[in-house]
Enzyme design. Structure first.
Site, PDB file in Angstrom:
ATOM      1  N   ASP A 104      -8.892   1.006   1.874  1.00  0.00           N
ATOM      2  CA  ASP A 104      -8.902   1.428   0.471  1.00  0.00           C
ATOM      3  C   ASP A 104     -10.297   1.225  -0.124  1.00  0.00           C
ATOM      4  OD1 ASP A 104      -6.255   1.971   0.752  1.00  0.00           O
ATOM      5  OD2 ASP A 104      -5.521   0.512  -0.707  1.00  0.00           O
ATOM      6  N   ASP A 137       0.838  -1.180   0.000  1.00  0.00           N
ATOM      7  CA  ASP A 137       0.000   0.000   0.000  1.00  0.00           C
ATOM      8  C   ASP A 137       0.885   1.246   0.000  1.00  0.00           C
ATOM      9  OD1 ASP A 137      -2.750   1.100   0.366  1.00  0.00           O
ATOM     10  OD2 ASP A 137      -1.776   1.980   2.109  1.00  0.00           O
ATOM     11  N   THR A 194      -2.689   6.246  -4.170  1.00  0.00           N
ATOM     12  CA  THR A 194      -1.495   6.978  -3.754  1.00  0.00           C
ATOM     13  C   THR A 194      -0.278   6.609  -4.606  1.00  0.00           C
ATOM     14  OG1 THR A 194      -1.276   5.314  -2.045  1.00  0.00           O
ATOM     15  CG2 THR A 194      -2.092   7.443  -1.378  1.00  0.00           C
ATOM     16  N   THR A 195      -0.128   5.322  -4.892  1.00  0.00           N
ATOM     17  CA  THR A 195       1.007   4.908  -5.707  1.00  0.00           C
ATOM     18  C   THR A 195       0.912   5.561  -7.079  1.00  0.00           C
ATOM     19  OG1 THR A 195       0.781   2.790  -4.585  1.00  0.00           O
ATOM     20  CG2 THR A 195       2.358   2.892  -6.384  1.00  0.00           C
TER      21      THR A 195
HETATM   22  P1  ADP Z   1      -2.713   2.685  -5.935  1.00  0.00           P
HETATM   23  O1  ADP Z   1      -1.981   2.918  -4.644  1.00  0.00           O
HETATM   24  O2  ADP Z   1      -2.361   3.727  -6.936  1.00  0.00           O
HETATM   25  O3  ADP Z   1      -4.161   2.477  -5.759  1.00  0.00           O
HETATM   26  P2  ADP Z   1      -2.620  -0.117  -6.576  1.00  0.00           P
HETATM   27  O4  ADP Z   1      -1.488  -1.026  -6.235  1.00  0.00           O
HETATM   28  O5  ADP Z   1      -3.863  -0.276  -5.808  1.00  0.00           O
HETATM   29  O6  ADP Z   1      -2.075   1.348  -6.516  1.00  0.00           O
HETATM   30  O7  ADP Z   1      -2.907  -0.339  -8.120  1.00  0.00           O
HETATM   31  C1  ADP Z   1      -3.921   0.364  -8.786  1.00  0.00           C
HETATM   32  C2  ADP Z   1      -3.862   0.071 -10.266  1.00  0.00           C
HETATM   33  O8  ADP Z   1      -4.104  -1.318 -10.515  1.00  0.00           O
HETATM   34  C3  ADP Z   1      -4.924   0.826 -11.016  1.00  0.00           C
HETATM   35  O9  ADP Z   1      -4.373   1.416 -12.151  1.00  0.00           O
HETATM   36  C4  ADP Z   1      -5.934  -0.263 -11.381  1.00  0.00           C
HETATM   37  O10 ADP Z   1      -6.648   0.039 -12.563  1.00  0.00           O
HETATM   38  C5  ADP Z   1      -5.034  -1.448 -11.552  1.00  0.00           C
HETATM   39  N1  ADP Z   1      -5.764  -2.724 -11.443  1.00  0.00           N
HETATM   40  C6  ADP Z   1      -6.569  -3.155 -10.445  1.00  0.00           C
HETATM   41  N2  ADP Z   1      -7.053  -4.391 -10.724  1.00  0.00           N
HETATM   42  C7  ADP Z   1      -6.545  -4.762 -11.923  1.00  0.00           C
HETATM   43  C8  ADP Z   1      -6.640  -5.918 -12.750  1.00  0.00           C
HETATM   44  N3  ADP Z   1      -7.384  -6.956 -12.380  1.00  0.00           N
HETATM   45  N4  ADP Z   1      -5.935  -5.923 -13.907  1.00  0.00           N
HETATM   46  C9  ADP Z   1      -5.199  -4.873 -14.258  1.00  0.00           C
HETATM   47  N5  ADP Z   1      -5.052  -3.763 -13.535  1.00  0.00           N
HETATM   48  C10 ADP Z   1      -5.716  -3.693 -12.380  1.00  0.00           C
HETATM   49 MG    MG Z   2      -5.231   0.915  -4.885  1.00  0.00          MG
END
Ligand code: ADP
Ligand code: MG
Length: 550
Positions: free
Chosen positions: A385, A62, A95-96
């Site tokens: 989240d 996270d 956030t990432t």
């Molecule tokens: P953040 O801290 O930015 O929320 P995450 O590690 O939660 O980072 O990743 C979010 C990203 O992962 C988003 O761009 C989202 O669209 C993508 N994502 C989530 N589920 C999937 C999936 N099943 N396949 C591809 N991308 C995904």
């Molecule tokens: Mg996320």
């Protein structure tokens, strides 16, 4: 020849970097921060293990948590941490994404500066690009906040966060909790309380239709359950201050001592009588309750809880309609709140008090179970989240499709737009377009795919549909709408906004004045390694006892 004489306006022991040097240093710091967390993006992102100086371990992917746990000292990196915090507070997810977009915008800006383009031209170009990108984002957004969409949004936020086995079930709990407390399309996340209880499995987690206090009643012989509860909230100690320190009387004199004790007894009895006279049958005290007071309360059949947390008191105010009374003398029936039932129950080995059937039904609690503290910790972060994205979806009634689809759509729109803009700003707009592709590119990289191929495929697929994204599990470009990968529009909107804001802030700095040593790290000074070529480790991070990260 006074002109040759240097004039010192800064105290000794100050480092100063001007113009290019200042900018280069700051950009380096921002890029390094983004490098550090980029490997955690997406469902296939890796975890980081963070160990603090007390040896406490947190394993997480996270972004917000990583940045919180890392003791980042570089001022520019800290400015980026600030945007992550804003993103976390405002949206609760993404956030990432915000940080890696900022890192990429800085990297592209650096390239443009090398080409001889002035930072303020880049700022103007980036602002034009931001406006256009958001137009496109709104364009491809879908208006939806039905339960099915909310479920998808919750599950997308939780994918890859250590909760996958029970994702469906947990998403349902979150959606139920959020829809319950939603008030005219607004959600106050504080109305939902997540309570971790180690022991059992995640499937044993459940939703409480009300408020949960993580402690038992103040005395064993108090009633276990009160129906038609009349609830008093007291921010006043039901005890007399410590005998030894307060008393001016001679405690060695038995007569005086007895008189004092009698008097104290009387005062306590008076206080409890006030509570009884108000008609309360449940008392939440924010402070302590004396043993003698407990005795009187028990005799009156009152269920009392002592040292209730302030946040719980506030939830009780909202849900039961009670007012917090600061002096027991002022307690009357008017200030009492209500609940259909208040009862004590043991969950695993923890006694809890439940307050249910409240008149203002704006409270929900989730009891999160798991076999170890690390597991519940990881899942709690995933739930938070999910809570954020479900709330944002209800509030905005707008979602976008995930998996890099919106970033590709925006990038394409920006590249077309750039061609219509004369002058050097055009280059900045193109740079912005390429920068936001960092999201699908990183998703691909973290899934072990060839990022160039993936981007090329995505751009081609977008000729047909703007919902085409990268399925990180199959490695294919597919319709992510059909896959149910859905995110609130707000996550993307704010991530891009905050990233642009932070970049602008960095680009406007042309003079960096720092106390000597402020830009150096304490952790990586003498580890004998050359960090210069290593991403994520530069003199200004990796401090606070954390090992250098790659
Ligand atoms: P953040 O801290 O930015 O929320 P995450 O590690 O939660 O980072 O990743 C979010 C990203 O992962 C988003 O761009 C989202 O669209 C993508 N994502 C989530 N589920 C999937 C999936 N099943 N396949 C591809 N991308 C995904
Ligand atoms: Mg996320």
């Amino acid at each position: 020849m006074a002109g040759n004489q240097p004039i010192y306006i800064l105290p000794e022991g100050t480092d100063r970097f001007l113009g290019r040097d200042a900018l280069r240093l700051n950009i380096m710091a921002g890029k390094a921060l983004a490098e550090t967390i980029r490997t955690t993006l997406g469902p296939k992102g890796m975890d980081k293990m963070l160990v603090d100086s007390f040896g406490d371990v947190v394993v997480t992917n996270d972004g917000a948590t990583i940045l919180k746990e890392m003791d980042i000292v570089h001022p520019t990196a800290r400015m980026l941490v600030e945007i992550a915090k804003k993103q976390e507070d405002n949206v609760g997810d993404g956030t990432t994404t915000a940080i890696i977009i900022a890192g990429e915008l800085l990297k592209k800006a650096e390239e443009l500066i090398e080409m001889g383009i002035h930072p303020s031209t880049i700022v103007i170009g980036y602002q034009l690009a931001l406006a256009k990108a958001l137009d496109k984002l709104f364009d491809i957004s879908i208006s939806a906040s039905d339960k099915e969409t909310l479920m998808k949004v919750a599950m997308t936020a939780m994918t890859g966060k250590g909760s996958d086995k029970a994702k469906d079930y947990l998403a349902k709990l979150i959606v139920e909790a959020v829809t319950k407390v939603a008030n005219n399309g607004e959600v106050d996340k504080k109305d939902i309380n997540i309570q971790r209880i180690t022991g059992g499995t995640v499937d044993d987690s459940f939703l409480v239709d009300g408020i949960l206090i993580d402690k038992g009643k103040a005395d064993d012989s108090m009633p276990k359950e009160i129906k038609n509860a009349k609830i008093a909230l007291l921010k006043y100690p039901l005890e007399i201050k410590d005998l030894e320190t307060d008393a001016k009387i001679d405690l060695t004199n038995p007569l005086q001592r007895q008189a004092f004790l009698d008097n104290e007894e009387e005062m306590i009895k008076d206080m409890v009588d006030k509570v009884i006279e108000s008609g309360a049958n449940v008392l939440f005290a924010q402070k302590g309750i004396d043993d003698l007071a407990l005795h009187y309360l028990t005799r009156a059949g009152i269920l009392a809880i002592k040292r209730t947390k302030k946040s719980d008191m506030q939830r009780l105010v909202k849900a039961t309609g009670a007012q917090i009374v600061t002096n027991v003398e002022d307690l009357t029936a008017d200030q009492l709140g209500e609940a259909g039932i208040v009862y004590e129950k043991k969950i695993f080995d923890q006694l809890m008090v439940f307050v249910e059937e409240t008149p203002n039904a704006k409270a929900a609690s989730i009891v999160l179970r798991g076999s170890t503290r690390h597991i519940t910790g990881q899942i709690e972060r995933a739930l938070e989240d999910a809570l954020g994205v479900v709330a944002a979806t209800i509030e905005d009634d707008a979602v976008v499709i995930g998996g890099g689809a919106p970033e590709i759509a925006m990038s394409k729109a920006l590249k077309e737009y750039a061609e219509t803009i004369p002058g050097r700003e055009q280059l900045a707009i193109t740079a912005f377009a390429e920068a936001i592709e960092v999201v699908p590119r990183t998703l691909a990289e973290n899934a072990g795919l060839d990022s160039i191929d993936s981007i090329v495929d995505l751009i081609a697929a977008h000729e047909d549909s703007e919902y085409m994204g990268l399925d990180v599990f199959s490695g294919k470009v597919v319709d992510m709408k059909a896959e149910g990968v859905v995110e609130p529009q707000r996550v993307k909107k704010q991530a891009i906004r905050y990233a642009t804001e932070a970049t602008e802030m960095v680009l406007r700095i042309d003079d960096l004045v720092a106390a000597r040593g402020a830009l150096e790290s304490t952790g990586s000074e003498d580890d004998g390694m050359d960090h210069s070529g290593m991403p994520g480790t530069y003199n200004g991070m990796g401090q606070g006892g954390l090992p250098p990260m790659m």
